[in-house]
Scaffold this motif. Structure first.
Motif, PDB file in Angstrom:
ATOM      1  N   THR A   1       0.812  -1.218   0.000  1.00 25.25           N
ATOM      2  CA  THR A   1       0.000   0.000   0.000  1.00 25.25           C
ATOM      3  C   THR A   1       0.845   1.268   0.000  1.00 25.25           C
ATOM      4  O   THR A   1       0.307   2.360   0.167  1.00 25.25           O
ATOM      5  CB  THR A   1      -0.939   0.029   1.223  1.00 25.25           C
ATOM      6  OG1 THR A   1      -0.151   0.000   2.406  1.00 25.25           O
ATOM      7  CG2 THR A   1      -1.912  -1.132   1.207  1.00 25.25           C
TER       8      THR A   1
ATOM      9  N   ASP B   1     -15.480  -2.723  -4.949  1.00 26.90           N
ATOM     10  CA  ASP B   1     -14.049  -3.017  -4.979  1.00 26.90           C
ATOM     11  C   ASP B   1     -13.819  -4.334  -5.709  1.00 26.90           C
ATOM     12  O   ASP B   1     -14.665  -5.243  -5.664  1.00 26.90           O
ATOM     13  CB  ASP B   1     -13.503  -3.152  -3.562  1.00 26.90           C
ATOM     14  CG  ASP B   1     -13.610  -1.876  -2.745  1.00 26.90           C
ATOM     15  OD1 ASP B   1     -14.078  -0.843  -3.272  1.00 26.90           O
ATOM     16  OD2 ASP B   1     -13.232  -1.916  -1.562  1.00 26.90           O
TER      17      ASP B   1
ATOM     18  N   TYR C   1      -5.329  -4.382  -5.921  1.00 25.52           N
ATOM     19  CA  TYR C   1      -6.646  -4.072  -5.362  1.00 25.52           C
ATOM     20  C   TYR C   1      -7.149  -2.777  -5.969  1.00 25.52           C
ATOM     21  O   TYR C   1      -6.406  -1.795  -6.048  1.00 25.52           O
ATOM     22  CB  TYR C   1      -6.528  -3.924  -3.846  1.00 25.52           C
ATOM     23  CG  TYR C   1      -7.838  -3.930  -3.109  1.00 25.52           C
ATOM     24  CD1 TYR C   1      -8.341  -5.097  -2.556  1.00 25.52           C
ATOM     25  CD2 TYR C   1      -8.577  -2.757  -2.952  1.00 25.52           C
ATOM     26  CE1 TYR C   1      -9.533  -5.105  -1.858  1.00 25.52           C
ATOM     27  CE2 TYR C   1      -9.785  -2.764  -2.264  1.00 25.52           C
ATOM     28  CZ  TYR C   1     -10.252  -3.939  -1.717  1.00 25.52           C
ATOM     29  OH  TYR C   1     -11.437  -3.952  -1.038  1.00 25.52           O
TER      30      TYR C   1
ATOM     31  N   LYS D   1      -9.915   0.004  -5.296  1.00 27.34           N
ATOM     32  CA  LYS D   1     -10.862   0.563  -4.334  1.00 27.34           C
ATOM     33  C   LYS D   1     -11.812   1.479  -5.088  1.00 27.34           C
ATOM     34  O   LYS D   1     -11.386   2.386  -5.808  1.00 27.34           O
ATOM     35  CB  LYS D   1     -10.109   1.355  -3.254  1.00 27.34           C
ATOM     36  CG  LYS D   1     -11.005   2.013  -2.228  1.00 27.34           C
ATOM     37  CD  LYS D   1     -11.697   0.986  -1.392  1.00 27.34           C
ATOM     38  CE  LYS D   1     -12.632   1.645  -0.385  1.00 27.34           C
ATOM     39  NZ  LYS D   1     -13.550   0.672   0.193  1.00 27.34           N
TER      40      LYS D   1
ATOM     41  N   GLU E   1      -7.386   5.841   4.983  1.00 24.11           N
ATOM     42  CA  GLU E   1      -8.450   4.847   5.146  1.00 24.11           C
ATOM     43  C   GLU E   1      -8.347   3.759   4.070  1.00 24.11           C
ATOM     44  O   GLU E   1      -8.558   2.581   4.349  1.00 24.11           O
ATOM     45  CB  GLU E   1      -9.823   5.523   5.097  1.00 24.11           C
ATOM     46  CG  GLU E   1     -10.992   4.574   5.251  1.00 24.11           C
ATOM     47  CD  GLU E   1     -11.028   3.837   6.593  1.00 24.11           C
ATOM     48  OE1 GLU E   1     -11.757   2.829   6.675  1.00 24.11           O
ATOM     49  OE2 GLU E   1     -10.344   4.240   7.553  1.00 24.11           O
ATOM     50  N   VAL E   2      -8.012   4.147   2.848  1.00 25.81           N
ATOM     51  CA  VAL E   2      -7.824   3.154   1.776  1.00 25.81           C
ATOM     52  C   VAL E   2      -6.700   2.193   2.169  1.00 25.81           C
ATOM     53  O   VAL E   2      -6.846   0.973   2.059  1.00 25.81           O
ATOM     54  CB  VAL E   2      -7.524   3.832   0.425  1.00 25.81           C
ATOM     55  CG1 VAL E   2      -7.086   2.810  -0.621  1.00 25.81           C
ATOM     56  CG2 VAL E   2      -8.737   4.615  -0.061  1.00 25.81           C
ATOM     57  N   ARG E   3      -5.577   2.727   2.659  1.00 25.02           N
ATOM     58  CA  ARG E   3      -4.453   1.873   3.085  1.00 25.02           C
ATOM     59  C   ARG E   3      -4.898   0.913   4.184  1.00 25.02           C
ATOM     60  O   ARG E   3      -4.548  -0.264   4.173  1.00 25.02           O
ATOM     61  CB  ARG E   3      -3.298   2.728   3.588  1.00 25.02           C
ATOM     62  CG  ARG E   3      -2.467   3.312   2.493  1.00 25.02           C
ATOM     63  CD  ARG E   3      -1.204   4.022   3.028  1.00 25.02           C
ATOM     64  NE  ARG E   3      -0.423   4.503   1.917  1.00 25.02           N
ATOM     65  CZ  ARG E   3      -0.581   5.698   1.355  1.00 25.02           C
ATOM     66  NH1 ARG E   3      -1.478   6.542   1.830  1.00 25.02           N
ATOM     67  NH2 ARG E   3       0.154   6.045   0.324  1.00 25.02           N
ATOM     68  N   ARG E   4      -5.663   1.414   5.144  1.00 24.27           N
ATOM     69  CA  ARG E   4      -6.136   0.567   6.247  1.00 24.27           C
ATOM     70  C   ARG E   4      -7.008  -0.566   5.726  1.00 24.27           C
ATOM     71  O   ARG E   4      -6.845  -1.722   6.104  1.00 24.27           O
ATOM     72  CB  ARG E   4      -6.910   1.412   7.262  1.00 24.27           C
ATOM     73  CG  ARG E   4      -7.306   0.633   8.523  1.00 24.27           C
ATOM     74  CD  ARG E   4      -8.299   1.381   9.380  1.00 24.27           C
ATOM     75  NE  ARG E   4      -9.599   1.530   8.749  1.00 24.27           N
ATOM     76  CZ  ARG E   4     -10.492   0.544   8.570  1.00 24.27           C
ATOM     77  NH1 ARG E   4     -10.211  -0.672   8.961  1.00 24.27           N
ATOM     78  NH2 ARG E   4     -11.655   0.780   7.995  1.00 24.27           N
ATOM     79  N   GLN E   5      -7.945  -0.248   4.832  1.00 25.98           N
ATOM     80  CA  GLN E   5      -8.856  -1.262   4.294  1.00 25.98           C
ATOM     81  C   GLN E   5      -8.115  -2.302   3.462  1.00 25.98           C
ATOM     82  O   GLN E   5      -8.380  -3.501   3.582  1.00 25.98           O
ATOM     83  CB  GLN E   5      -9.952  -0.601   3.466  1.00 25.98           C
ATOM     84  CG  GLN E   5     -10.943   0.172   4.292  1.00 25.98           C
ATOM     85  CD  GLN E   5     -11.966   0.899   3.444  1.00 25.98           C
ATOM     86  OE1 GLN E   5     -12.044   0.744   2.232  1.00 25.98           O
ATOM     87  NE2 GLN E   5     -12.767   1.734   4.090  1.00 25.98           N
ATOM     88  N   VAL E   6      -7.197  -1.847   2.632  1.00 25.77           N
ATOM     89  CA  VAL E   6      -6.452  -2.795   1.795  1.00 25.77           C
ATOM     90  C   VAL E   6      -5.531  -3.657   2.656  1.00 25.77           C
ATOM     91  O   VAL E   6      -5.401  -4.856   2.425  1.00 25.77           O
ATOM     92  CB  VAL E   6      -5.672  -2.064   0.683  1.00 25.77           C
ATOM     93  CG1 VAL E   6      -4.781  -3.030  -0.079  1.00 25.77           C
ATOM     94  CG2 VAL E   6      -6.632  -1.362  -0.270  1.00 25.77           C
TER      95      VAL E   6
ATOM     96  N   ALA F   1      -6.098  -4.712   5.551  1.00 25.15           N
ATOM     97  CA  ALA F   1      -6.931  -5.699   6.232  1.00 25.15           C
ATOM     98  C   ALA F   1      -7.431  -6.786   5.289  1.00 25.15           C
ATOM     99  O   ALA F   1      -7.878  -7.844   5.733  1.00 25.15           O
ATOM    100  CB  ALA F   1      -8.126  -5.008   6.897  1.00 25.15           C
ATOM    101  N   PHE F   2      -7.344  -6.550   3.981  1.00 27.59           N
ATOM    102  CA  PHE F   2      -7.813  -7.514   2.987  1.00 27.59           C
ATOM    103  C   PHE F   2      -6.800  -8.647   2.865  1.00 27.59           C
ATOM    104  O   PHE F   2      -5.602  -8.413   2.743  1.00 27.59           O
ATOM    105  CB  PHE F   2      -8.000  -6.812   1.635  1.00 27.59           C
ATOM    106  CG  PHE F   2      -8.386  -7.751   0.531  1.00 27.59           C
ATOM    107  CD1 PHE F   2      -9.688  -8.223   0.423  1.00 27.59           C
ATOM    108  CD2 PHE F   2      -7.451  -8.162  -0.407  1.00 27.59           C
ATOM    109  CE1 PHE F   2     -10.037  -9.088  -0.599  1.00 27.59           C
ATOM    110  CE2 PHE F   2      -7.800  -9.021  -1.430  1.00 27.59           C
ATOM    111  CZ  PHE F   2      -9.095  -9.484  -1.529  1.00 27.59           C
TER     112      PHE F   2
END
Length: 134
Positions: free
Chosen positions: A3, A82, A95, A97, A109-114, A116-117
């Motif tokens: 990320t 996504d 990924y 988004k 927030e994008v970094r956090r979500q990715v 966690a994926f």
């Protein structure tokens, strides 16, 4: 999925476009951000193709590209959710988004979500294998 680099799609003629460089280490950037409701195209720039990364699969769209045959871009896709892309062996991942407004995206927030994926290896390499210099 790394990320450190995230690319926001740029708007052009038919919709929006994002570009990804492909080499033996994977995809750069591996995270793209596109805007919901605007057709999106992903273009690939092959720097160094291997027996693994020359194929790019899009599991959610049930399709893919063979970069070694000069198929370097997706058609313009209707994006609503996504989605991911991966090498032919399922070991390298990217990924995409999808956000409501690309001009107001929160990259933290994008970094956090990715982060966690957790991708699952769906290609021939399986989760236990390795490829592409990794």
């Amino acid at each position: 999925i790394p990320t450190d680099a995230i690319q926001l799609a740029r708007f052009s003629g038919e919709g929006q476009v994002a570009e990804v460089t492909v080499n033996a280490d994977g995809y750069t950037p591996a995270v793209l951000v596109v805007q919901r409701g605007v057709k999106a195209q992903i273009r690939f720039v092959p720097e160094r193709l291997t027996s693994c990364n020359y194929l790019v699969n899009f599991p959610e769209y049930r399709g893919g590209l063979d970069l070694s045959q000069g198929r370097l871009e997706t058609p313009y896709l209707e994006v609503t959710e996504d989605f991911t892309f991966e090498c032919g062996m399922g070991m390298l991942h990217g990924y995409v988004k999808v956000v409501d407004d690309i001009s107001r995206v929160n990259l933290k927030e994008v970094r956090r979500q990715v982060a966690a994926f957790k991708p699952t290896a769906t290609g021939d390499g399986g989760a236990a294998g390795g490829c592409c210099g990794r």
